[in-house]
Design a protein around this motif. Structure first.
Motif, mmCIF file in Angstrom:
data_model
loop_
_atom_site.group_PDB
_atom_site.id
_atom_site.type_symbol
_atom_site.label_atom_id
_atom_site.label_comp_id
_atom_site.label_asym_id
_atom_site.label_seq_id
_atom_site.Cartn_x
_atom_site.Cartn_y
_atom_site.Cartn_z
ATOM 1 N N GLY A 1 0.789 -1.226 0.000
ATOM 2 C CA GLY A 1 0.000 0.000 0.000
ATOM 3 C C GLY A 1 0.823 1.279 0.000
ATOM 4 N N LEU A 2 2.116 1.179 0.138
ATOM 5 C CA LEU A 2 2.954 2.383 0.139
ATOM 6 C C LEU A 2 2.858 3.036 -1.238
ATOM 7 C CD1 LEU A 2 6.078 1.075 2.081
ATOM 8 C CD2 LEU A 2 4.191 2.460 2.947
ATOM 9 N N PRO A 3 2.500 4.337 -1.306
ATOM 10 C CA PRO A 3 2.197 4.988 -2.587
ATOM 11 C C PRO A 3 3.395 5.099 -3.534
ATOM 12 C CG PRO A 3 1.387 6.298 -0.730
ATOM 13 C CD PRO A 3 2.250 5.250 -0.149
ATOM 14 N N SER A 4 4.584 5.228 -2.985
ATOM 15 C CA SER A 4 5.761 5.378 -3.844
ATOM 16 C C SER A 4 7.005 5.001 -3.047
ATOM 17 C CB SER A 4 5.876 6.829 -4.326
ATOM 18 O OG SER A 4 6.325 7.668 -3.270
ATOM 19 N N ASP A 5 8.135 4.992 -3.730
ATOM 20 C CA ASP A 5 9.379 4.649 -3.044
ATOM 21 C C ASP A 5 9.863 5.772 -2.137
ATOM 22 O OD1 ASP A 5 11.515 5.037 -6.011
ATOM 23 O OD2 ASP A 5 10.242 6.441 -4.907
ATOM 24 N N ARG A 6 9.095 6.861 -2.051
ATOM 25 C CA ARG A 6 9.437 7.912 -1.082
ATOM 26 C C ARG A 6 8.985 7.524 0.331
ATOM 27 N NH1 ARG A 6 6.796 12.013 -1.166
ATOM 28 N NH2 ARG A 6 5.080 11.503 -2.580
ATOM 29 N N PHE A 7 8.138 6.521 0.396
ATOM 30 C CA PHE A 7 7.600 6.070 1.681
ATOM 31 C C PHE A 7 8.386 4.853 2.149
ATOM 32 C CE2 PHE A 7 3.478 8.311 2.311
ATOM 33 C CZ PHE A 7 3.474 9.050 1.141
ATOM 34 N N PHE A 8 8.769 4.890 3.421
ATOM 35 C CA PHE A 8 9.557 3.812 3.986
ATOM 36 C C PHE A 8 9.145 3.618 5.437
ATOM 37 C CE2 PHE A 8 13.118 1.149 4.740
ATOM 38 C CZ PHE A 8 13.672 1.508 5.955
ATOM 39 N N VAL B 1 8.379 -0.260 18.633
ATOM 40 C CA VAL B 1 8.173 1.053 18.022
ATOM 41 C C VAL B 1 8.407 0.984 16.509
ATOM 42 C CG1 VAL B 1 9.082 3.408 17.899
ATOM 43 C CG2 VAL B 1 8.767 2.299 20.125
ATOM 44 N N SER B 2 7.563 1.721 15.783
ATOM 45 C CA SER B 2 7.702 1.775 14.333
ATOM 46 C C SER B 2 7.810 3.231 13.891
ATOM 47 C CB SER B 2 6.498 1.114 13.662
ATOM 48 O OG SER B 2 6.579 1.222 12.245
ATOM 49 N N THR B 3 8.503 3.438 12.777
ATOM 50 C CA THR B 3 8.631 4.768 12.193
ATOM 51 C C THR B 3 8.246 4.708 10.731
ATOM 52 O OG1 THR B 3 10.463 5.290 13.692
ATOM 53 C CG2 THR B 3 10.166 6.716 11.779
ATOM 54 N N LEU B 4 7.403 5.639 10.324
ATOM 55 C CA LEU B 4 7.049 5.815 8.917
ATOM 56 C C LEU B 4 7.775 7.069 8.437
ATOM 57 C CD1 LEU B 4 5.284 5.055 6.417
ATOM 58 C CD2 LEU B 4 3.555 6.625 7.326
ATOM 59 N N LYS B 5 8.581 6.895 7.415
ATOM 60 C CA LYS B 5 9.368 8.010 6.890
ATOM 61 C C LYS B 5 8.887 8.342 5.487
ATOM 62 C CE LYS B 5 13.446 6.755 9.612
ATOM 63 N NZ LYS B 5 14.879 6.341 9.604
ATOM 64 N N ILE B 6 8.722 9.622 5.228
ATOM 65 C CA ILE B 6 8.341 10.087 3.907
ATOM 66 C C ILE B 6 9.434 11.040 3.439
ATOM 67 C CG2 ILE B 6 6.554 11.126 2.477
ATOM 68 C CD1 ILE B 6 4.575 10.619 4.775
ATOM 69 N N GLN B 7 10.037 10.703 2.336
ATOM 70 C CA GLN B 7 11.103 11.547 1.797
ATOM 71 C C GLN B 7 10.540 12.487 0.743
ATOM 72 O OE1 GLN B 7 13.688 8.361 0.399
ATOM 73 N NE2 GLN B 7 15.003 8.560 2.204
ATOM 74 N N ARG B 8 11.147 13.662 0.649
ATOM 75 C CA ARG B 8 10.800 14.648 -0.397
ATOM 76 C C ARG B 8 9.275 14.791 -0.476
ATOM 77 N NH1 ARG B 8 13.975 10.925 -2.334
ATOM 78 N NH2 ARG B 8 12.430 10.128 -3.818
#
Lengths: 114, 111
Positions: free
Chosen positions: A59-66, A74-81
């Protein structure tokens, strides 16, 4: 803690910035999910962890999402650019067992990209 | 793709009345059908859930009716109260782990 905790509660980012959203699930919950909720819509699945293993990231929309959950808690959702279309509420949920029962959601992080 | 279709989008009910929200699903592999309630600024909270081996489940003022052959299920809120005003989501989960949500119904209960 008693429930799922998410931080920050609100995040304003300039387009192109990187952001990191944190989720602290209910202690002992094996399963952890990230959902994206656009205004006036239902939550949309992003990714799923079973302990530290990311079993589905379809479901991650693009490779900017990690997303990561290195120690199975604990979890971290990172969105680049970040882009304007990334503006939404990001919800984290956990569940006690691998496949049974409902989800326990946090209050979410409201991300606004200007 | 939308695998769970929810209606109506919004609903206004008089205090003491019955609120009814409907959902239809496509995937016959779904085996768990929860309803969630969401207040502004909060995450969804599990309200009630049903599995397809029963046709009805009741918890207090909340009842789920399930029609397996029609692939439909509904939430009934009896004696609706202003405090029930919220957004309600039906959902479905099957075989695996992913829960799919409907688009939501905004309920307003008039005092």
């Amino acid at each position: 803690g008693a429930g799922v905790s998410q931080s920050p509660r609100y995040k304003v980012a300039k387009r192109g910035q990187d952001v990191a959203l944190r989720c602290d699930p209910i202690s002992g919950h094996v399963s952890l999910f990230w959902y994206q909720q656009a205004l006036g819509q239902g939550p949309e699945f992003l990714t799923y962890f079973q302990n530290e293993a990311q079993l589905d990231k379809s479901g991650l929309p693009s490779d900017r999402f990690f997303a990561e959950r290195p120690e199975g808690s604990v979890s971290t959702l990172k969105i680049q650019r970040t882009q304007q279309e990334d503006s939404a509420v990001y919800l984290c949920a956990s569940r006690t067992d691998r496949g049974k029962g409902g989800l326990f959601f946090g209050s979410g992080t409201q991300l606004s990209v200007l | 793709q939308q695998q769970v279709k929810q209606s109506p989008q919004s609903l206004i009910v008089q205090k003491g009345g019955i609120s009814i929200i409907n959902c239809a699903y496509e995937n016959t592999a779904f085996d768990y059908f929860p309803w969630y309630q969401q207040f502004p600024g909060k995450g969804p909270a599990l309200l009630i859930a049903i599995r397809p081996d029963v046709s009805e489940k009741k918890e207090g003022r909340f009842t789920i009716s399930f029609n397996k052959s029609a692939k439909q299920f509904s939430l009934h809120i009896m004696d609706s109260q202003p405090g029930d005003s919220a957004t309600y989501f039906c959902a479905a989960k099957g075989g695996g782990f992913k829960t799919i949500f409907g688009a939501g119904t905004r309920l307003f209960v008039k005092a």
